[in-house]
Design a protein around this motif. Sequence first.
Motif, PDB file in Angstrom:
ATOM      1  N   LEU A  20       0.800  -1.219   0.000  1.00 21.33           N
ATOM      2  CA  LEU A  20       0.000   0.000   0.000  1.00 21.33           C
ATOM      3  C   LEU A  20       0.837   1.276   0.000  1.00 21.33           C
ATOM      4  N   ASP A  21       1.836   1.355   0.866  1.00 19.78           N
ATOM      5  CA  ASP A  21       2.634   2.587   0.923  1.00 19.78           C
ATOM      6  C   ASP A  21       3.387   2.843  -0.371  1.00 19.78           C
ATOM      7  N   SER A  22       4.022   1.825  -0.902  1.00 22.76           N
ATOM      8  CA  SER A  22       4.793   2.055  -2.130  1.00 22.76           C
ATOM      9  C   SER A  22       3.878   2.333  -3.317  1.00 22.76           C
ATOM     10  N   TRP A  23       2.762   1.651  -3.411  1.00 24.49           N
ATOM     11  CA  TRP A  23       1.855   1.868  -4.536  1.00 24.49           C
ATOM     12  C   TRP A  23       1.183   3.234  -4.460  1.00 24.49           C
ATOM     13  N   TRP A  24       0.957   3.741  -3.257  1.00 27.34           N
ATOM     14  CA  TRP A  24       0.344   5.070  -3.103  1.00 27.34           C
ATOM     15  C   TRP A  24       1.399   6.157  -2.958  1.00 27.34           C
ATOM     16  N   GLY A  25       2.660   5.803  -3.108  1.00 29.38           N
ATOM     17  CA  GLY A  25       3.734   6.791  -3.074  1.00 29.38           C
ATOM     18  C   GLY A  25       3.775   7.592  -1.786  1.00 29.38           C
ATOM     19  N   GLY A  26       3.370   6.973  -0.686  1.00 30.54           N
ATOM     20  CA  GLY A  26       3.370   7.679   0.594  1.00 30.54           C
ATOM     21  C   GLY A  26       2.315   8.764   0.695  1.00 30.54           C
ATOM     22  N   PHE A  27       1.301   8.723  -0.162  1.00 28.41           N
ATOM     23  CA  PHE A  27       0.231   9.732  -0.178  1.00 28.41           C
ATOM     24  C   PHE A  27      -0.294  10.003   1.234  1.00 28.41           C
ATOM     25  N   ALA A  28      -0.325  11.252   1.616  1.00 24.79           N
ATOM     26  CA  ALA A  28      -0.835  11.739   2.908  1.00 24.79           C
ATOM     27  C   ALA A  28       0.030  11.316   4.091  1.00 24.79           C
ATOM     28  N   GLY A  29       1.266  10.903   3.846  1.00 20.38           N
ATOM     29  CA  GLY A  29       2.207  10.622   4.930  1.00 20.38           C
ATOM     30  C   GLY A  29       1.793   9.485   5.838  1.00 20.38           C
ATOM     31  N   ALA A  30       2.246   9.580   7.102  1.00 17.16           N
ATOM     32  CA  ALA A  30       1.985   8.519   8.075  1.00 17.16           C
ATOM     33  C   ALA A  30       0.489   8.366   8.339  1.00 17.16           C
ATOM     34  N   ASP A  31      -0.232   9.481   8.308  1.00 16.75           N
ATOM     35  CA  ASP A  31      -1.676   9.410   8.508  1.00 16.75           C
ATOM     36  C   ASP A  31      -2.333   8.620   7.375  1.00 16.75           C
ATOM     37  N   GLY A  32      -1.889   8.851   6.150  1.00 18.42           N
ATOM     38  CA  GLY A  32      -2.404   8.104   5.011  1.00 18.42           C
ATOM     39  C   GLY A  32      -2.107   6.624   5.123  1.00 18.42           C
ATOM     40  N   THR A  33      -0.928   6.292   5.600  1.00 16.60           N
ATOM     41  CA  THR A  33      -0.555   4.889   5.811  1.00 16.60           C
ATOM     42  C   THR A  33      -1.536   4.209   6.756  1.00 16.60           C
ATOM     43  N   ARG A  34      -1.829   4.858   7.864  1.00 16.61           N
ATOM     44  CA  ARG A  34      -2.765   4.289   8.848  1.00 16.61           C
ATOM     45  C   ARG A  34      -4.166   4.156   8.253  1.00 16.61           C
ATOM     46  N   GLN A  35      -4.601   5.174   7.527  1.00 11.81           N
ATOM     47  CA  GLN A  35      -5.939   5.125   6.937  1.00 11.81           C
ATOM     48  C   GLN A  35      -6.066   3.984   5.936  1.00 11.81           C
ATOM     49  N   ARG A  36      -5.070   3.832   5.063  1.00  7.27           N
ATOM     50  CA  ARG A  36      -5.139   2.760   4.055  1.00  7.27           C
ATOM     51  C   ARG A  36      -5.184   1.381   4.727  1.00  7.27           C
ATOM     52  N   ALA A  37      -4.328   1.180   5.714  1.00  4.70           N
ATOM     53  CA  ALA A  37      -4.310  -0.117   6.401  1.00  4.70           C
ATOM     54  C   ALA A  37      -5.636  -0.368   7.110  1.00  4.70           C
ATOM     55  N   ALA A  38      -6.201   0.668   7.726  1.00  3.97           N
ATOM     56  CA  ALA A  38      -7.467   0.511   8.451  1.00  3.97           C
ATOM     57  C   ALA A  38      -8.623   0.200   7.505  1.00  3.97           C
ATOM     58  N   LEU A  39      -8.514   0.639   6.247  1.00  3.69           N
ATOM     59  CA  LEU A  39      -9.579   0.386   5.276  1.00  3.69           C
ATOM     60  C   LEU A  39      -9.581  -1.056   4.762  1.00  3.69           C
ATOM     61  N   LEU A  40      -8.524  -1.803   5.035  1.00  2.00           N
ATOM     62  CA  LEU A  40      -8.441  -3.173   4.514  1.00  2.00           C
ATOM     63  C   LEU A  40      -8.213  -4.203   5.617  1.00  2.00           C
ATOM     64  N   PRO A  41      -9.157  -4.327   6.540  1.00  2.00           N
ATOM     65  CA  PRO A  41      -8.999  -5.370   7.553  1.00  2.00           C
ATOM     66  C   PRO A  41      -9.105  -6.767   6.934  1.00  2.00           C
TER      67      PRO A  41
END
Length: 167
Positions: A20-41
């Motif tokens: 997720l992080d590499s494919w989204w190019g770090g979009f929205a920083g650390a907050d974005g990382t948490r949001q993306r992971a939380a969206l895919l339980p």
Amino acid sequence: MSRTVRAPVEADHARVLAVLDSWWGGFAGADGTRQRAALLPRLYFQHFTDTSRIVEDDGALVAFLIGFLSPARPDEAYVHFVGVDPARQGQGLGRDLYEWFFALARGRGRTVVRAITSAGNAGSHAFHTRMGFVAQPGPRQFEGRPVQPDYDGPGLDRVAFVRHLEA
């Protein structure tokens, strides 16, 4: 190159989270990382496998679509999360996954497909528009895109899309 398109299995959860992080190019920083992971339980890789797909080239993950048929709205289907390896974008993988999902939804009696994206994700907005989705009006705009404030919780603004399926 050998391409495989298949239903996800539970073990794919970790594989998808890992890109997720590499494919989204770090979009929205650390907050974005948490949001993306939380969206895919993990539950999406346990309970929605018949309406989702994993794409692999020679065993390497190159794309995925997580979607489902709404149990509460019998005419609707929902694309929850889609990703395509940036090195493979522009090759039709995303379009193919969406077209597969549209056909599945239509075949199961659905006439509407919904999806959302982050307000700041201009590339996703453009892709959804090209795929025939219409952004629903919102009370605010972000860079010309209609925004649904706090759609996924406080501060989690989204652009909400709808596409009506032809018979």
